[in-house]
Design a protein around this motif. Structure first.
Motif, PDB file in Angstrom:
ATOM      1  N   PRO A 176      36.559  29.404  68.215  1.00  0.00           N
ATOM      2  CA  PRO A 176      36.982  28.658  69.408  1.00  0.00           C
ATOM      3  C   PRO A 176      38.196  27.752  69.197  1.00  0.00           C
ATOM      4  CG  PRO A 176      34.607  28.654  69.256  1.00  0.00           C
ATOM      5  CD  PRO A 176      35.119  29.287  67.982  1.00  0.00           C
ATOM      6  N   LEU A 177      38.323  27.146  68.043  1.00  0.00           N
ATOM      7  CA  LEU A 177      39.467  26.273  67.793  1.00  0.00           C
ATOM      8  C   LEU A 177      40.609  27.005  67.089  1.00  0.00           C
ATOM      9  CD1 LEU A 177      37.604  22.992  66.782  1.00  0.00           C
ATOM     10  CD2 LEU A 177      38.610  23.593  68.989  1.00  0.00           C
ATOM     11  N   GLY A 178      40.495  28.340  66.964  1.00  0.00           N
ATOM     12  CA  GLY A 178      41.575  29.147  66.410  1.00  0.00           C
ATOM     13  C   GLY A 178      41.536  29.357  64.907  1.00  0.00           C
ATOM     14  N   ASP A 179      40.525  28.817  64.238  1.00  0.00           N
ATOM     15  CA  ASP A 179      40.450  28.949  62.782  1.00  0.00           C
ATOM     16  C   ASP A 179      38.998  28.925  62.358  1.00  0.00           C
ATOM     17  OD1 ASP A 179      41.466  29.126  60.193  1.00  0.00           O
ATOM     18  OD2 ASP A 179      41.704  26.973  59.965  1.00  0.00           O
ATOM     19  N   PRO A 180      38.474  29.929  61.689  1.00  0.00           N
ATOM     20  CA  PRO A 180      39.132  31.089  61.097  1.00  0.00           C
ATOM     21  C   PRO A 180      39.228  32.255  62.076  1.00  0.00           C
ATOM     22  CG  PRO A 180      36.848  31.061  60.412  1.00  0.00           C
ATOM     23  CD  PRO A 180      37.067  29.823  61.266  1.00  0.00           C
ATOM     24  N   ILE A 181      39.826  33.350  61.580  1.00  0.00           N
ATOM     25  CA  ILE A 181      39.885  34.592  62.350  1.00  0.00           C
ATOM     26  C   ILE A 181      39.155  35.675  61.567  1.00  0.00           C
ATOM     27  CG2 ILE A 181      42.049  33.982  63.488  1.00  0.00           C
ATOM     28  CD1 ILE A 181      43.488  35.935  61.658  1.00  0.00           C
ATOM     29  N   ASN A 234      34.600  43.709  57.624  1.00  0.00           N
ATOM     30  CA  ASN A 234      35.088  42.494  58.283  1.00  0.00           C
ATOM     31  C   ASN A 234      35.431  41.452  57.234  1.00  0.00           C
ATOM     32  OD1 ASN A 234      34.885  43.344  60.934  1.00  0.00           O
ATOM     33  ND2 ASN A 234      32.773  42.694  61.130  1.00  0.00           N
ATOM     34  N   LEU A 235      36.561  40.815  57.420  1.00  0.00           N
ATOM     35  CA  LEU A 235      37.047  39.784  56.514  1.00  0.00           C
ATOM     36  C   LEU A 235      37.409  38.564  57.349  1.00  0.00           C
ATOM     37  CD1 LEU A 235      38.063  38.945  53.661  1.00  0.00           C
ATOM     38  CD2 LEU A 235      40.244  39.990  54.277  1.00  0.00           C
ATOM     39  N   SER A 236      36.966  37.400  56.919  1.00  0.00           N
ATOM     40  CA  SER A 236      37.289  36.169  57.608  1.00  0.00           C
ATOM     41  C   SER A 236      38.396  35.455  56.850  1.00  0.00           C
ATOM     42  CB  SER A 236      36.038  35.283  57.683  1.00  0.00           C
ATOM     43  OG  SER A 236      36.269  34.166  58.476  1.00  0.00           O
ATOM     44  N   LEU A 237      39.466  35.101  57.560  1.00  0.00           N
ATOM     45  CA  LEU A 237      40.616  34.422  56.961  1.00  0.00           C
ATOM     46  C   LEU A 237      40.918  33.137  57.711  1.00  0.00           C
ATOM     47  CD1 LEU A 237      43.201  37.347  56.668  1.00  0.00           C
ATOM     48  CD2 LEU A 237      41.884  36.344  54.801  1.00  0.00           C
ATOM     49  N   ARG A 238      41.354  32.144  56.986  1.00  0.00           N
ATOM     50  CA  ARG A 238      41.875  30.945  57.628  1.00  0.00           C
ATOM     51  C   ARG A 238      43.221  31.298  58.256  1.00  0.00           C
ATOM     52  NH1 ARG A 238      38.891  26.892  57.443  1.00  0.00           N
ATOM     53  NH2 ARG A 238      37.529  26.400  55.712  1.00  0.00           N
TER      54      ARG A 238
END
Length: 78
Positions: free
Chosen positions: A49-54, A62-66
């Motif tokens: 929701p606040l744009g971080d992480p994606i 699936n990989l989560s990145l800052r």
């Protein structure tokens, strides 16, 4: 028709792109170990929701990145 390379962090949700290069930093080694290699297709799955992480789909998982990490990856939208 491609618009040229953009940063992965600016790609919209649901869009796919091909990794073209990385910013020069030690972080690119870590990203390559996680499957983010030039020529690999990535897709933006979700953004917090606040744009971080994606959350991205790369190399079949699936990989989560800052957002700051995604800023190091240059892609071309497909």
């Amino acid at each position: 028709m491609s618009k040229g390379p953009i940063k992965l962090s600016s790609l919209a949700i649901g869009k796919s792109a091909v990794i073209t290069s990385f910013e020069k930093d030690d972080l690119h080694i870590k990203l390559m170990e996680m499957g983010c290699v030039p020529g690999e297709t990535v897709k933006i799955e979700k953004v917090a929701p606040l744009g971080d992480p994606i959350s991205i789909m790369v190399a079949g998982y699936n990989l989560s990145l800052r957002k700051t990490e995604a800023d190091f990856i240059w892609v071309e939208e497909i």
